[in-house]
Design a protein around this motif. Structure first.
Motif, short mmCIF file in Angstrom:
data_model
loop_
_atom_site.label_atom_id
_atom_site.label_comp_id
_atom_site.label_asym_id
_atom_site.label_seq_id
_atom_site.Cartn_x
_atom_site.Cartn_y
_atom_site.Cartn_z
N GLY A 135 -53.44 0.28 -13.10
CA GLY A 135 -52.64 -0.66 -12.32
C GLY A 135 -51.32 -0.06 -11.88
N PRO A 193 -51.26 -6.83 -7.91
CA PRO A 193 -52.22 -7.49 -8.80
C PRO A 193 -52.39 -8.95 -8.43
CG PRO A 193 -50.29 -6.67 -10.03
CD PRO A 193 -50.06 -6.39 -8.59
N GLN A 199 -59.41 -6.53 -13.48
CA GLN A 199 -58.33 -7.14 -12.70
C GLN A 199 -58.58 -6.88 -11.22
OE1 GLN A 199 -54.32 -6.01 -13.81
NE2 GLN A 199 -53.53 -7.93 -13.01
N PHE A 219 -56.95 -6.48 -7.30
CA PHE A 219 -55.75 -6.02 -6.62
C PHE A 219 -55.91 -6.22 -5.13
CE2 PHE A 219 -55.98 -3.73 -10.57
CZ PHE A 219 -54.67 -3.65 -11.01
#
Length: 113
Positions: free
Chosen positions: A76, A88, A107, A109
């Motif tokens: 990240g 994010p 996650q 993005f």
């Protein structure tokens, strides 16, 4: 193609590689997968714009939850800096695959191209 730029940016973090959509059966941990899971349509009153806003999901797979967490955090940091400047979307999600005995951290993005 944003996927290739992301792959290049994070590949050094993962001994088992970075794979599009799914990992091969013979995988080495840790590894990551990435895929486009949507994005925003960019239109105005003049019609479609030349901008693109893909939403890319990164999934990190590791032997321990801590390792998966640390690697997603590192990925990240790379994705949100430099030329990619990703953002994010929401907090990461953690799961455990009991059959494979591996931890997953995921996650999404957002990127503007």
């Amino acid at each position: 193609m944003i996927e290739k730029q992301i792959w290049t940016a994070i590949k050094s973090l993962f001994v088992g590689g970075v794979h599009y959509d799914v990992a091969p059966d013979s995988r080495t941990l840790p590894y990551a997968t990435l895929q486009q899971v949507g994005g925003a349509s960019v239109n105005d009153l003049d019609g479609p714009d030349t901008l693109e806003n893909p939403r890319i999901q990164i999934d990190v797979f590791a032997k321990t939850r801590l390792e998966a967490n640390e690697l997603l955090k590192a990925a990240g940091a790379v994705l949100c800096s430099g030329p990619l400047k990703g953002v994010p979307l929401g907090a990461p999600i953690s799961t455990y695959n009991d059959d494979l005995k591996i931890y997953r951290r995921s996650q999404d993005f957002s990127f503007w191209l």
